[in-house]
Design a protein around this motif. Sequence first.
Motif, mmCIF file in Angstrom:
data_model
loop_
_atom_site.group_PDB
_atom_site.id
_atom_site.type_symbol
_atom_site.label_atom_id
_atom_site.label_comp_id
_atom_site.label_asym_id
_atom_site.label_seq_id
_atom_site.Cartn_x
_atom_site.Cartn_y
_atom_site.Cartn_z
ATOM 1 N N VAL A 142 -7.071 -7.635 2.452
ATOM 2 C CA VAL A 142 -8.273 -8.346 2.901
ATOM 3 C C VAL A 142 -7.912 -9.735 3.406
ATOM 4 O O VAL A 142 -8.347 -10.166 4.492
ATOM 5 N N ALA A 152 0.830 -1.209 0.000
ATOM 6 C CA ALA A 152 0.000 0.000 0.000
ATOM 7 C C ALA A 152 0.863 1.257 0.000
ATOM 8 O O ALA A 152 0.577 2.224 -0.717
ATOM 9 N N THR A 187 -3.138 -5.189 -4.206
ATOM 10 C CA THR A 187 -2.838 -4.709 -2.854
ATOM 11 C C THR A 187 -4.066 -4.812 -1.961
ATOM 12 O O THR A 187 -3.985 -5.261 -0.810
ATOM 13 N N GLY A 188 -5.216 -4.410 -2.488
ATOM 14 C CA GLY A 188 -6.454 -4.526 -1.727
ATOM 15 C C GLY A 188 -6.768 -5.971 -1.368
ATOM 16 O O GLY A 188 -7.185 -6.273 -0.241
ATOM 17 N N ALA A 226 -2.976 -1.951 -7.645
ATOM 18 C CA ALA A 226 -3.867 -1.440 -6.597
ATOM 19 C C ALA A 226 -4.896 -2.495 -6.204
ATOM 20 O O ALA A 226 -5.181 -2.696 -5.009
ATOM 21 N N ALA A 227 -5.454 -3.188 -7.206
ATOM 22 C CA ALA A 227 -6.437 -4.238 -6.928
ATOM 23 C C ALA A 227 -5.795 -5.382 -6.144
ATOM 24 O O ALA A 227 -6.385 -5.914 -5.192
#
Length: 275
Positions: free
Chosen positions: A261, A115, A256-257, A253-254
């Motif tokens: 989670v 992040a 990393t998310g 970015a996807a």
Amino acid sequence: MTLLLALVAGALIGLSLGALGGGGSILAVPVLVYALGQGAAQATTGSLVVVGVTSLVGAVAAHRAGNVLLARGVTFGAVATGGAIAGARASTVVSETVLLAAFAVLMLMVGTLLAVRQWQGRGASQDGLHARRPSLDDPIITFSPRFACQCPRALKVLITATLVGLLTGFLGVGGGFLVVPALLVALALPMEYAAGTSLVVITITSGVALIARAGSGVAPDWWPVVALTAAAAIAAVIGARLADRADTRRLSAAFTGLVLVVAAFTAAQALPALI
């Protein structure tokens, strides 16, 4: 259903490896434990298969693209084998609760680092991405015509390579998030070559750690591992091609998310068990 889960998870891991140059293998252990019902020791062993094979596929693709410094990758990987063996042996003497808790902490750290990197990378210039290939005439240690040693650099290589090996052997992860910075710092590789060369290192350390775990009496359920590995390897090739067409910043970015989670879920499951 188990096979389908393995195929879907393998595709996500491989796409990350191929499109982003690494990272996806961190998902292998939680997938094997929480989606495919394997124990922590089984999962960290099976993960080494997934990590090793997908890294090998990625390394071959990167080498064909001219983004691998093979000699330096093999050298760094060879130095890391001691740590890989020690980590693999250590994983067999700790409880599965400790193993999963350590992995949960690692995932949280990786998610946070990803992040931070994502945030710092916003608006970064693309200038200098295509750096010139570094020459190989600046060795750390030479024996001819006389002995010479750049000892501070040699110590950096020894420490960073050993840490990489320990991480791979103990938790069954590739550690690309650690290998790439290690190659940048210890071997002064340009970023253009660090990601591809790191795959060579990960292939070596994963293979050595898997061999070191042989005979420990802990074997994963091989069919889900094979399915996960096959899907990841195929998806890695697709991901490499996708990287040339897609916006890798959005993909990163996807991913990393997703890691954050999964890290939160893994921590919620594993850390309370220590209390």
